[in-house]
Enzyme design. Structure first.
Site, PDB file in Angstrom:
ATOM      1  N   CYS A  75      -2.172  -9.802  -7.936  1.00  0.00           N
ATOM      2  CA  CYS A  75      -1.901  -8.435  -7.485  1.00  0.00           C
ATOM      3  C   CYS A  75      -0.393  -8.318  -7.302  1.00  0.00           C
ATOM      4  CB  CYS A  75      -2.636  -8.133  -6.181  1.00  0.00           C
ATOM      5  SG  CYS A  75      -2.222  -6.518  -5.480  1.00  0.00           S
ATOM      6  N   CYS A 220      -0.293   0.083  -8.916  1.00  0.00           N
ATOM      7  CA  CYS A 220      -0.786  -1.232  -9.335  1.00  0.00           C
ATOM      8  C   CYS A 220       0.370  -1.962  -9.997  1.00  0.00           C
ATOM      9  CB  CYS A 220      -1.960  -1.085 -10.304  1.00  0.00           C
ATOM     10  SG  CYS A 220      -2.575  -2.663 -10.950  1.00  0.00           S
TER      11      CYS A 220
END
Length: 281
Positions: A75, A220
C-alpha cells in the site's frame, strides 16, 4: 485489553496504525472487519501493522489488511504513513528506513512537513507476475465484461496487482459499475485493483482507483505508480508525472528498467486507545 493506535491518512486514504512491537494483540479477520466499520468501529480503508522484521536488512516489518480483513502485499499511501509513524513514535531515529513487506523491500525517505519519498521497487508486467491469465504477454489486453462490454487494460504489479484503463474523463467513468467486475474478474486469480486514468498532458493525469477488498478510495499510491508507469510505457507520459486523485496529488518518477519513486504527503489525525474485547467475537 487496551489497544493503542494512531489514525493517519495519505490524501484521504485512511489508516489505523498499530504498533505490535511495543504491545501485543491478536487481530483476526472478524476483529479487523469490526474495527474497520465507520459507524461502529474506528473506520479505515486499511489497517497497518508494525512488527519486528524477519530479515536482517530491514528495520521493520509492514503488514497491511484491507477493511474486509484480507491481507495484501503493498500500500503506497500506507508506507508513507508507516514511515512517519515509526519515526514519530521513536521506534527509530532514521529518516531513511528499510521496510519489509509481503512484496519485498521498500525504502521510504522522510522529508519536511510530513512529506515522504518512497522507492517503490521495480514494476512487473508479465502475466504470471501480476498474476493474470493470458496466453502470452501483450502491451494491452482486452477484458470481457457483462452485457457484451469490453475494455482495454494494461497490467502492472507494484507490489500488488493493478489493471489500468484509459478513460476520456474520470468524472464520468463508470467506476462503480466496471470496478467490481474488473476486481473480481476470473482472469485475475488473486483479484486486482482497477485504475481509471485520464491523461491531461504528458506530465499530468487524473486517476480513480477501485481497490481490491475496499472499493473506491480517495487515493491509492500503488495505483498512482501503476497508472503512471502504464502511461509512460505507452509513450503518453514523461518520466515524471503528477497524478491527481480525489484526495490530492502524488508525484511519480520512473525510467525504463529502474525503480519507481513516489512522493506525497502524510497526515497524523489522532492517537487513541480502545478496549479490544468489544471488537472480538
Amino acid at each position: 485489553m487496551l489497544l493503542e493506535f494512531t489514525k493517519m491518512h495519505g490524501l484521504g486514504n485512511d489508516f489505523m496504525v498499530v504498533d505490535l512491537i511495543s504491545q501485543r494483540a491478536y487481530l483476526d479477520t472478524a476483529t479487523i472487519q469490526r474495527l474497520a466499520d465507520r459507524h461502529f468501529g474506528v473506520g479505515f480503508d486499511q489497517l497497518l501493522i508494525v512488527e519486528p522484521p524477519d530479515v536482517p536488512e530491514a528495520d521493520f516489518k509492514y503488514r497491511i489488511f484491507n477493511a474486509d480483513g484480507s491481507e495484501v502485499e503493498q500500500c503506497g499511501n500506507g508506507v508513507r504513513c508507516f514511515a512517519r509513524f515509526v519515526h514519530e513514535r521513536h521506534l527509530t531515529n532514521k529518516t531513511n528506513i528499510t521496510v519489509q513487506t509481503k512484496a519485498g523491500i521498500v525504502k521510504p525517505e522522510l522529508g519536511q512537513n510530513g512529506w515522504v519519498r518512497v522507492n517503490m521497487g521495480y514494476p512487473k508486467f508479465l502475466p504470471n507476475e501480476i498474476p493474470f491469465v493470458a496466453e502470452e504477454p501483450e502491451a494491452l489486453y482486452t477484458l470481457e465484461l457483462a452485457n457484451d462490454q469490453n475494455i482495454s487494460i494494461d497490467v502492472v504489479n507494484m507490489g500488488n496487482p493493478h489493471a489500468v484503463t484509459i478513460v476520456p474523463d474520470v468524472l464520468t467513468a463508470d467506476v462503480a459499475g466496471i470496478g467490481p467486475q474488473v476486481e473480481s474478474h476470473k482472469r485475475f486469480p488473486e483479484r486486482v485493483n482497477a485504475g481509471f486514468m485520464q491523461v491531461i498532458d504528458d506530465k499530468h493525469v487524473r486517476l480513480r482507483v477501485f481497490e481490491r477488498g475496499v472499493g473506491e478510495t480517495l487515493a491509492c499510491g500503488t495505483g498512482a505508480c501503476a497508472a503512471a508507469v502504464s502511461g509512460m510505457r505507452r509513450g503518453l507520459l514523461a518520466n515524471s508525472v503528477e497524478v491527481e486523485l480525489a484526495g490530492g496529488k502524488l508525484q511519480i518518477e520512473w525510467q525504463e528498467g529502474d525503480v519507481v519513486w513516489m512522493t506525497g504527503p502524510t497526515t497524523h489525525v489522532y492517537d487513541g486507545r480502545l478496549d479490544l474485547r468489544y471488537f472480538q467475537g
